[in-house]
Design a protein around this motif. Structure first.
Motif, PDB file in Angstrom:
ATOM      1  N   ILE A   1       0.831  -1.210   0.000  1.00  0.00           N
ATOM      2  CA  ILE A   1       0.000   0.000   0.000  1.00  0.00           C
ATOM      3  C   ILE A   1       0.862   1.256   0.000  1.00  0.00           C
ATOM      4  O   ILE A   1       0.599   2.226  -0.725  1.00  0.00           O
ATOM      5  CB  ILE A   1      -0.937  -0.007   1.227  1.00  0.00           C
ATOM      6  CG1 ILE A   1      -1.970  -1.133   1.093  1.00  0.00           C
ATOM      7  CG2 ILE A   1      -1.644   1.335   1.383  1.00  0.00           C
ATOM      8  CD1 ILE A   1      -2.816  -1.344   2.339  1.00  0.00           C
ATOM      9  N   LEU A   2       1.920   1.254   0.815  1.00  0.00           N
ATOM     10  CA  LEU A   2       2.793   2.422   0.889  1.00  0.00           C
ATOM     11  C   LEU A   2       3.480   2.693  -0.448  1.00  0.00           C
ATOM     12  O   LEU A   2       3.585   3.844  -0.883  1.00  0.00           O
ATOM     13  CB  LEU A   2       3.837   2.224   1.994  1.00  0.00           C
ATOM     14  CG  LEU A   2       3.315   2.243   3.428  1.00  0.00           C
ATOM     15  CD1 LEU A   2       4.429   1.910   4.411  1.00  0.00           C
ATOM     16  CD2 LEU A   2       2.710   3.595   3.776  1.00  0.00           C
TER      17      LEU A   2
ATOM     18  N   CYS B   1       0.460  10.239  -3.520  1.00  0.00           N
ATOM     19  CA  CYS B   1      -0.552  10.514  -2.490  1.00  0.00           C
ATOM     20  C   CYS B   1       0.101  11.134  -1.248  1.00  0.00           C
ATOM     21  O   CYS B   1       1.193  10.757  -0.868  1.00  0.00           O
ATOM     22  CB  CYS B   1      -1.265   9.228  -2.098  1.00  0.00           C
ATOM     23  SG  CYS B   1      -2.160   8.449  -3.450  1.00  0.00           S
ATOM     24  N   SER B   2      -0.598  12.069  -0.650  1.00  0.00           N
ATOM     25  CA  SER B   2      -0.117  12.685   0.584  1.00  0.00           C
ATOM     26  C   SER B   2      -0.730  12.041   1.815  1.00  0.00           C
ATOM     27  O   SER B   2      -0.194  12.167   2.929  1.00  0.00           O
ATOM     28  CB  SER B   2      -0.428  14.192   0.586  1.00  0.00           C
ATOM     29  OG  SER B   2      -1.821  14.400   0.520  1.00  0.00           O
ATOM     30  N   ASP B   3      -1.854  11.373   1.656  1.00  0.00           N
ATOM     31  CA  ASP B   3      -2.534  10.720   2.768  1.00  0.00           C
ATOM     32  C   ASP B   3      -3.029   9.351   2.347  1.00  0.00           C
ATOM     33  O   ASP B   3      -3.323   9.118   1.187  1.00  0.00           O
ATOM     34  CB  ASP B   3      -3.739  11.551   3.254  1.00  0.00           C
ATOM     35  CG  ASP B   3      -3.315  12.925   3.753  1.00  0.00           C
ATOM     36  OD1 ASP B   3      -3.373  13.863   2.949  1.00  0.00           O
ATOM     37  OD2 ASP B   3      -2.945  13.012   4.934  1.00  0.00           O
ATOM     38  N   ILE B   4      -3.107   8.466   3.350  1.00  0.00           N
ATOM     39  CA  ILE B   4      -3.662   7.135   3.128  1.00  0.00           C
ATOM     40  C   ILE B   4      -4.790   6.926   4.139  1.00  0.00           C
ATOM     41  O   ILE B   4      -4.574   7.068   5.343  1.00  0.00           O
ATOM     42  CB  ILE B   4      -2.599   6.038   3.318  1.00  0.00           C
ATOM     43  CG1 ILE B   4      -1.464   6.222   2.297  1.00  0.00           C
ATOM     44  CG2 ILE B   4      -3.228   4.664   3.151  1.00  0.00           C
ATOM     45  CD1 ILE B   4      -0.318   5.253   2.521  1.00  0.00           C
TER      46      ILE B   4
ATOM     47  N   MET C   1       1.788   6.958  -6.731  1.00  0.00           N
ATOM     48  CA  MET C   1       0.668   7.801  -7.173  1.00  0.00           C
ATOM     49  C   MET C   1       0.809   9.234  -6.670  1.00  0.00           C
ATOM     50  O   MET C   1       0.014  10.102  -7.006  1.00  0.00           O
ATOM     51  CB  MET C   1      -0.649   7.210  -6.678  1.00  0.00           C
ATOM     52  CG  MET C   1      -0.975   5.848  -7.287  1.00  0.00           C
ATOM     53  SD  MET C   1      -2.440   5.093  -6.521  1.00  0.00           S
ATOM     54  CE  MET C   1      -3.702   6.276  -7.020  1.00  0.00           C
TER      55      MET C   1
ATOM     56  N   LYS D   1       2.465   1.830  -3.453  1.00  0.00           N
ATOM     57  CA  LYS D   1       1.499   2.303  -4.444  1.00  0.00           C
ATOM     58  C   LYS D   1       1.151   3.766  -4.188  1.00  0.00           C
ATOM     59  O   LYS D   1       1.018   4.564  -5.129  1.00  0.00           O
ATOM     60  CB  LYS D   1       0.247   1.445  -4.407  1.00  0.00           C
ATOM     61  CG  LYS D   1      -0.741   1.790  -5.533  1.00  0.00           C
ATOM     62  CD  LYS D   1      -1.786   0.713  -5.693  1.00  0.00           C
ATOM     63  CE  LYS D   1      -2.654   1.005  -6.922  1.00  0.00           C
ATOM     64  NZ  LYS D   1      -3.655  -0.073  -7.134  1.00  0.00           N
ATOM     65  N   ALA D   2       1.019   4.131  -2.912  1.00  0.00           N
ATOM     66  CA  ALA D   2       0.708   5.519  -2.572  1.00  0.00           C
ATOM     67  C   ALA D   2       1.829   6.457  -2.993  1.00  0.00           C
ATOM     68  O   ALA D   2       1.593   7.542  -3.517  1.00  0.00           O
ATOM     69  CB  ALA D   2       0.457   5.635  -1.074  1.00  0.00           C
TER      70      ALA D   2
END
Length: 215
Positions: free
Chosen positions: A200-201, A209-212, A207, A203-204
């Motif tokens: 998950i980390l 991403c700043s938040d999960i 992408m 992939k984030a």
């Protein structure tokens, strides 16, 4: 409340010199007085209870109720020298060898959110009761056959492996996008939960991403 040392002097149980000697030992004054045999524990309890207008607690035979124990875990016993007796409405009954320690009583009132009713008990009796109360509080959990847990564990492992595949992370591509950041890896040797989190980390990060958020 009066000082326990002065209360014993006023009752002509100990002298001023004995009090100074006991204080010089450090630690609990009640414990020092009893350990040095300057006063018998039974006499100590009776004198202090009478001087402070309190009742004595029978900690040797009585066991605290569950509510009182929940409010006063072992850590509080170790830091205050007080034992719980019972919770009675908005009041917590406690036993102590030093009822004159207002700071300790105030601390217990704040931590429990209740009014405190103090009872007197001897230092040795308190120690024995604490060993009985806290020493045997946690019971061991026994499993008749450890292999009976294996089906559930195998099922969980399978679900987590599927979750890793659903994340669908290309580890090499993600690592290239980190540009010198700490490398996250998914290894076959990792437990399934670690694989899911690392996947998950990565992939984030890929992408941007700043938040999960996980629901």
């Amino acid at each position: 409340m009066p000082d326990i040392g002065q209360a014993l002097i006023d009752a002509k149980i100990i002298s001023q010199d004995q009090l100074q000697e006991a204080r010089a030992s450090g630690g609990s004054l009640a414990q020092s007085l009893v350990d040095k045999r300057m006063v018998e524990e039974r006499e100590y309890c009776a004198t202090i209870a009478r001087s402070f207008g309190l009742e004595e607690a029978q900690v040797e035979t009585n066991r605290p109720d569950d509510e009182a124990l929940a409010l006063m875990p072992e850590s509080l016993w170790k830091s205050t020298g007080c034992l719980p007796i019972k919770k009675d409405g908005a009041m917590l009954h406690i036993a102590t060898a030093d009822p004159g320690n207002d700071r300790t009583i105030d601390r217990l009132a704040r931590s429990s959110g209740l009014s405190i009713k103090v009872f007197v008990a001897g230092p040795k009796a308190l120690e024995k009761a604490a060993a009985r109360i806290y020493g045997g509080k946690v019971a061991a959990v026994k499993v008749k056959d450890p292999t009976e847990c294996l089906p559930a564990l195998k099922e969980l492992d399978g679900k987590l492996k599927n979750a890793v595949q659903e994340v669908g992370v290309d580890e090499e591509a993600a690592a290239e996008d980190l540009h010198g950041a700490i490398r996250l890896e998914i290894s076959d040797l990792d437990p399934p939960v670690i694989k899911v989190v690392n996947g998950i980390l990565m992939k984030a990060l890929k992408m941007g991403c700043s938040d999960i958020h996980i629901e």
